[in-house]
Design an enzyme around this catalytic site. Structure first.
Site, PDB file in Angstrom:
ATOM      1  N   GLU A 112      92.946  48.635  52.803  1.00  0.00           N
ATOM      2  CA  GLU A 112      94.344  48.252  53.012  1.00  0.00           C
ATOM      3  C   GLU A 112      94.419  46.779  53.394  1.00  0.00           C
ATOM      4  O   GLU A 112      93.412  46.167  53.704  1.00  0.00           O
ATOM      5  CB  GLU A 112      95.000  49.025  54.178  1.00  0.00           C
ATOM      6  CG  GLU A 112      94.290  50.229  54.615  1.00  0.00           C
ATOM      7  CD  GLU A 112      95.002  51.006  55.695  1.00  0.00           C
ATOM      8  OE1 GLU A 112      95.367  50.416  56.724  1.00  0.00           O
ATOM      9  OE2 GLU A 112      95.176  52.214  55.481  1.00  0.00           O
ATOM     10  N   LYS A 114      95.265  43.742  55.905  1.00  0.00           N
ATOM     11  CA  LYS A 114      95.359  43.519  57.345  1.00  0.00           C
ATOM     12  C   LYS A 114      96.554  42.585  57.546  1.00  0.00           C
ATOM     13  O   LYS A 114      96.490  41.396  57.219  1.00  0.00           O
ATOM     14  CB  LYS A 114      94.084  42.888  57.881  1.00  0.00           C
ATOM     15  CG  LYS A 114      94.065  42.766  59.389  1.00  0.00           C
ATOM     16  CD  LYS A 114      92.690  42.371  59.871  1.00  0.00           C
ATOM     17  CE  LYS A 114      92.545  42.472  61.371  1.00  0.00           C
ATOM     18  NZ  LYS A 114      93.610  41.867  62.158  1.00  0.00           N
ATOM     19  N   ASP A 116      99.318  40.308  59.352  1.00  0.00           N
ATOM     20  CA  ASP A 116      99.196  39.367  60.456  1.00  0.00           C
ATOM     21  C   ASP A 116     100.526  39.266  61.192  1.00  0.00           C
ATOM     22  O   ASP A 116     101.352  38.412  60.898  1.00  0.00           O
ATOM     23  CB  ASP A 116      98.776  38.006  59.904  1.00  0.00           C
ATOM     24  CG  ASP A 116      98.123  37.152  60.966  1.00  0.00           C
ATOM     25  OD1 ASP A 116      97.820  37.690  62.051  1.00  0.00           O
ATOM     26  OD2 ASP A 116      97.925  35.955  60.727  1.00  0.00           O
ATOM     27  N   TYR A 224     100.443  51.841  59.186  1.00  0.00           N
ATOM     28  CA  TYR A 224      99.102  52.087  58.653  1.00  0.00           C
ATOM     29  C   TYR A 224      98.262  53.099  59.421  1.00  0.00           C
ATOM     30  O   TYR A 224      97.059  53.198  59.203  1.00  0.00           O
ATOM     31  CB  TYR A 224      98.332  50.775  58.532  1.00  0.00           C
ATOM     32  CG  TYR A 224      98.400  49.876  59.758  1.00  0.00           C
ATOM     33  CD1 TYR A 224      97.884  50.281  60.978  1.00  0.00           C
ATOM     34  CD2 TYR A 224      98.984  48.617  59.657  1.00  0.00           C
ATOM     35  CE1 TYR A 224      97.950  49.458  62.080  1.00  0.00           C
ATOM     36  CE2 TYR A 224      99.052  47.781  60.761  1.00  0.00           C
ATOM     37  CZ  TYR A 224      98.527  48.206  61.972  1.00  0.00           C
ATOM     38  OH  TYR A 224      98.598  47.396  63.050  1.00  0.00           O
ATOM     39  N   LYS A 311      87.888  39.566  57.357  1.00  0.00           N
ATOM     40  CA  LYS A 311      88.831  38.450  57.481  1.00  0.00           C
ATOM     41  C   LYS A 311      88.653  37.473  56.331  1.00  0.00           C
ATOM     42  O   LYS A 311      87.527  37.077  56.032  1.00  0.00           O
ATOM     43  CB  LYS A 311      88.583  37.715  58.805  1.00  0.00           C
ATOM     44  CG  LYS A 311      88.711  38.616  60.043  1.00  0.00           C
ATOM     45  CD  LYS A 311      90.099  38.623  60.580  1.00  0.00           C
ATOM     46  CE  LYS A 311      90.196  37.622  61.706  1.00  0.00           C
ATOM     47  NZ  LYS A 311      91.445  37.693  62.428  1.00  0.00           N
ATOM     48  N   CYS A 405     109.206  -0.986  61.882  1.00  0.00           N
ATOM     49  CA  CYS A 405     109.860   0.196  61.329  1.00  0.00           C
ATOM     50  C   CYS A 405     109.938   0.086  59.800  1.00  0.00           C
ATOM     51  O   CYS A 405     110.443  -0.909  59.282  1.00  0.00           O
ATOM     52  CB  CYS A 405     111.272   0.332  61.906  1.00  0.00           C
ATOM     53  SG  CYS A 405     112.177   1.703  61.161  1.00  0.00           S
ATOM     54  N   CYS A 408     113.854  -0.265  58.823  1.00  0.00           N
ATOM     55  CA  CYS A 408     114.723  -1.389  59.166  1.00  0.00           C
ATOM     56  C   CYS A 408     113.952  -2.638  59.589  1.00  0.00           C
ATOM     57  O   CYS A 408     114.558  -3.673  59.844  1.00  0.00           O
ATOM     58  CB  CYS A 408     115.707  -0.976  60.258  1.00  0.00           C
ATOM     59  SG  CYS A 408     114.934  -0.727  61.859  1.00  0.00           S
ATOM     60  N   CYS A 423     111.049   3.341  66.929  1.00  0.00           N
ATOM     61  CA  CYS A 423     111.855   2.202  66.476  1.00  0.00           C
ATOM     62  C   CYS A 423     113.032   2.068  67.441  1.00  0.00           C
ATOM     63  O   CYS A 423     113.850   2.984  67.546  1.00  0.00           O
ATOM     64  CB  CYS A 423     112.368   2.429  65.058  1.00  0.00           C
ATOM     65  SG  CYS A 423     113.675   1.263  64.616  1.00  0.00           S
ATOM     66  N   CYS A 429     119.346   1.434  62.508  1.00  0.00           N
ATOM     67  CA  CYS A 429     118.274   1.928  61.644  1.00  0.00           C
ATOM     68  C   CYS A 429     118.789   3.132  60.841  1.00  0.00           C
ATOM     69  O   CYS A 429     119.108   4.172  61.419  1.00  0.00           O
ATOM     70  CB  CYS A 429     117.085   2.302  62.528  1.00  0.00           C
ATOM     71  SG  CYS A 429     115.695   2.972  61.621  1.00  0.00           S
TER      72      CYS A 429
HETATM   73  S1  IVH Z   1      94.145  50.076  62.033  1.00  0.00           S
HETATM   74  C1  IVH Z   1      92.009  51.940  65.687  1.00  0.00           C
HETATM   75  N1  IVH Z   1      95.080  48.886  59.909  1.00  0.00           N
HETATM   76  O1  IVH Z   1      94.815  44.444  63.426  1.00  0.00           O
HETATM   77  C2  IVH Z   1      92.372  51.059  64.553  1.00  0.00           C
HETATM   78  N2  IVH Z   1      95.133  47.693  61.963  1.00  0.00           N
HETATM   79  O2  IVH Z   1      92.383  43.632  64.824  1.00  0.00           O
HETATM   80  C3  IVH Z   1      93.815  50.799  64.526  1.00  0.00           C
HETATM   81  N3  IVH Z   1      96.192  45.472  61.817  1.00  0.00           N
HETATM   82  O3  IVH Z   1      95.463  46.064  66.476  1.00  0.00           O
HETATM   83  C4  IVH Z   1      94.220  49.674  63.697  1.00  0.00           C
HETATM   84  N4  IVH Z   1      96.667  45.566  59.668  1.00  0.00           N
HETATM   85  O4  IVH Z   1      97.491  45.282  65.051  1.00  0.00           O
HETATM   86  C5  IVH Z   1      94.842  48.772  61.226  1.00  0.00           C
HETATM   87  N5  IVH Z   1      95.925  47.982  57.953  1.00  0.00           N
HETATM   88  C6  IVH Z   1      95.687  47.879  59.256  1.00  0.00           C
HETATM   89  C7  IVH Z   1      96.034  46.723  59.992  1.00  0.00           C
HETATM   90  C8  IVH Z   1      95.739  46.663  61.356  1.00  0.00           C
HETATM   91  C9  IVH Z   1      96.746  44.836  60.771  1.00  0.00           C
HETATM   92  C10 IVH Z   1      96.113  44.899  63.172  1.00  0.00           C
HETATM   93  C11 IVH Z   1      96.442  45.859  64.277  1.00  0.00           C
HETATM   94  C12 IVH Z   1      95.199  45.957  65.115  1.00  0.00           C
HETATM   95  C13 IVH Z   1      94.513  44.677  64.776  1.00  0.00           C
HETATM   96  C14 IVH Z   1      93.035  44.835  64.987  1.00  0.00           C
END
Ligand code: IVH
Length: 668
Positions: A112, A114, A116, A224, A311, A405, A408, A423, A429
């Site tokens: 899946e 991740k 942010d 998720y 990551k 500047c 001017c 300036c 200006c």
């Molecule tokens: S699962 C016990 N799935 O990343 C595991 N976390 O670094 C529960 N996050 O605290 C988390 N996307 O806030 C999971 N597809 C995803 C995620 C995800 C982002 C975040 C989440 C977690 C943090 C961990």
């Protein structure tokens, strides 16, 4: 002290500092990767030298986002983090470990995105959302239900069928790029500090005390992780598909895989494809699909063994500097900007990157036509992170900061104790004047629709608007002479100018662009002085008696009104009918009915918004506080006041009053 112990101490100090910057100040100064490397080094040293362990070491806690002003509640299941990996090899090694721990079993892996943003836990009972809680310190979090309810993609009442009566679903609240860019553009315009990335913007938004503002900022949520006693399926994937059918937003990137080759392919695909997504992602997550296998694998102290995060590497481009230009802001501050050979970075073409100030230019040691590294981690504004000196042209000279500047020609002055050059030609200006016109018409100032950056510059260039007071002499015919204006857009501006005559004095004070007078200070000044004539006549000493006004602001106000152009501007605003005083009777309304009293506001109100109540309290001499203590005099409670707050108030004997009682107290 041994060198190992010394290094351990040093790492702890450094990590604690970064934690504070990240969680408290919301302005991290190193990348997540670098931070993880420090943490890993410390974990490693502590594991090898248990004799130096310390219960307060940063390795013993997960970061906290708890804040004042919200009720807290313990999580039913602790909210753990994920262990991070940075290479395909590390992910493969994890998958191998998992297979070895489950000998002879077929292991299915779900990939899946991740996301942010900010982790969130949603509790549903009988198909209805009852509570939304932030991650907090992992054990307990802040109850932010009112704010989360404003997110349209989170179902308040579930659809379909087959949901358990009691369950929890976790996910990530995110601020989509489009919302983030809109919010930052607005903040840039108001000269408010920008959010570095959508994650910080999202975290800040979720902790606002005004759900209306939260709603306006356009958050979204992806779910998720489903938890509960009687889930519909024995595997993660099917449970998430079920959640999707109940109305939750589940990423369509979720995929079931069987081989490591498929996992590798998934990583290679999303490393590029994620750039097309509407929200920020910082990696991928891989999870063992079977819940029974998850149970067998279990958890370490901080993270599940059945999941791992991968990551993405920070995105970096390499390109040639064409030239450095110097922008002039509304307050005359000069910002160096690297103009680059266009280069593709995170899906957008980058042509310009801010170099912030002279110190940064010097630290980087940039020379003409240098080859530069440009990065755009989670950040939207690209930054120059390095120079490849080996690619430097022979004889290239170092980039010098301008002494005059660029707009001017006036000699620049350096602000004492700051890195900025300014300036000083405030009233002659052009970019400074245009900047002030733009500020004047802004939404939070005079709110004159239809004039943006380009229009303001065009109106100035053709000589129609040389000062903001000229706006009040504009005719529709004048506007029609400017490119891009038609009868309708011209009318919109004229109507906006007319309507701005009703804008309250407090906002007029902010619209004037008095250096150092921001939105809040402008309000306090307006209420203290009552009218522009008072403001123009007060001495520095008297001005300093106003809350928030110190010697620097007082001096700035006096200098402002000493300038003949500003006095002339004011007279023309007056002639046009702009509000230059607080409304009649405002002084009597405000008073000291609540002098010395401290209030805590909780819940949702019907007569006024939360912010308006805060303002009413302050205007009547009272104080606002975020949490209930012995010092609290009253709790002003609306609907859905948090149960924890109510309990605390009762325990401490603090009177809880409703909005009608409060309005009676102040005689409204
Ligand atoms: S699962 C016990 N799935 O990343 C595991 N976390 O670094 C529960 N996050 O605290 C988390 N996307 O806030 C999971 N597809 C995803 C995620 C995800 C982002 C975040 C989440 C977690 C943090 C961990």
């Amino acid at each position: 002290m041994s060198p190992v112990q010394q290094r351990i101490e040093e790492l702890r100090r450094e990590i604690n500092g970064h934690n504070h910057k990240y969680y408290v100040e919301n302005s991290p100064s190193i990348s997540d990767y670098d931070f993880d490397m420090l943490l890993k080094e410390l974990e490693h040293l502590e594991a090898e030298h248990p004799e130096f362990d310390d219960p307060l070491s940063p390795t013993h806690r997960v970061g906290s986002d708890l804040s004042k002003g919200f009720d807290q509640t313990p999580h039913i299941y602790p909210m753990l983090s994920l262990s991070n990996t940075y290479s395909i090899d590390d992910v493969d090694a994890w998958a191998t470990r998992v297979r070895e721990a489950l000998p002879g079993q077929d292991v299915e892996i779900v990939g899946e995105m991740k996301f942010d943003g900010s982790g969130i836990s949603l509790i549903y009972e009988h198909g209805r959302l009852v509570r939304a809680v932030t991650r907090g310190d992992g054990e307990k979090g802040d109850v932010v239900t009112d704010n989360v309810k404003t997110i349209r993609s989170i179902p308040l009442q579930l659809q379909g069928s087959g949901w358990p009566d009691h369950f929890e679903i976790r996910g990530e609240i995110v601020m989509p790029w489009a919302s983030f860019e809109r919010l930052n553009a607005e903040r840039a315009f108001n000269e408010e500090p920008l959010f570095a990335n959508p994650r910080n913007a999202c975290a800040g938004t979720l902790k606002l005390l005004d759900p209306k503002e939260v709603s306006r900022r356009g958050l979204d949520a992806y779910l998720y992780y489903l938890l509960g006693e009687d889930l519909p399926f024995d595997n993660h994937y099917d449970n998430m598909e079920a959640a999707r059918s109940w109305g939750f937003k589940v990423s369509s990137a979720m995929k079931r895989m069987h081989t490591i080759a498929e996992v590798d392919e998934y990583i290679a695909h999303w490393d590029k494809a994620r750039r097309e997504l509407p929200v920020a992602t910082d990696g991928l997550v891989f999870k063992v699909n079977s819940l029974r296998q998850q149970l067998n694998l279990g958890f370490t102290a901080k993270s599940p063994r059945w999941a791992v995060a991968y990551k993405f590497p920070a995105e970096r481009a390499f390109t040639r500097l064409r030239f450095v230009s110097f922008d002039v802001g509304r307050m005359g501050i000069i910002t160096p900007v690297a103009n680059l050979e266009p280069v593709l970075l995170s899906g957008t073409i980058v042509k310009r990157a801010s170099l912030h100030n002279e110190d940064i230019v010097n630290t980087l040691g940039i020379h003409e036509h240098d080859m530069l590294y440009v990065e755009k981690g989670g950040e939207i504004i690209p930054k120059i992170t390095g120079v490849d000196t080996s690619a430097r042209e022979p004889g290239a000279s170092p980039v010098r900061f301008v002494s005059h500047c660029p707009a001017c020609g006036t000699a620049l002055v350096r602000v004492e104790g700051e890195a900025a050059w300014v300036c000083p030609n405030k009233y002659g200006c052009p970019p400074q004047i245009v900047g002030r016109i733009e500020h004047f018409v802004g939404r939070r100032m005079m709110n004159i629709d239809g004039i943006g950056e380009e229009t303001a510059a065009a109106l100035y260039a053709v000589g129609l608007v040389r000062q903001y007071s000229d706006l009040y002499d504009l005719k529709a015919d004048d506007l029609l002479r400017i490119e891009g204006f038609g009868p309708r857009s011209a009318e919109r501006v004229i109507d906006g100018v007319e309507a701005s005559k009703q804008v309250p004095f407090e906002r007029v004070v902010y619209a004037l662009s008095i250096p150092f007078v921001g939105e809040t200070t402008a309000k306090k000044i307006a209420r203290a002085v009552g009218s522009i004539d008072e403001l123009m006549s007060w001495s520095a000493e008297r001005l300093e008696s106003i809350e928030d006004v110190g010697p620097r602001i007082a001096r700035s106000i006096i200098e402002y009104f000493e300038a003949p152009v500003n006095r002339e501007n004011i007279e023309r605003l007056r002639a046009a009918g702009v509000q230059l005083a607080m409304p009649e009777g405002y002084a009597e309304a405000a008073g000291d009915k609540l002098a010395g009293k401290t209030f805590v506001i909780s819940g949702v109100f019907s007569r006024h918004s939360r912010d308006e109540y805060k303002e009413l309290i302050e205007r009547n001499g009272g104080k606002n506080s975020g949490s209930i203590s012995k010092k609290t005099d009253y709790v002003l409670a609306g609907e859905n006041m948090g149960p924890a707050k109510l309990e605390k108030a009762t325990k401490l004997g603090v009177p809880v009053i409703d909005e009608d009682t409060f309005l009676q107290m102040i005689g409204e």
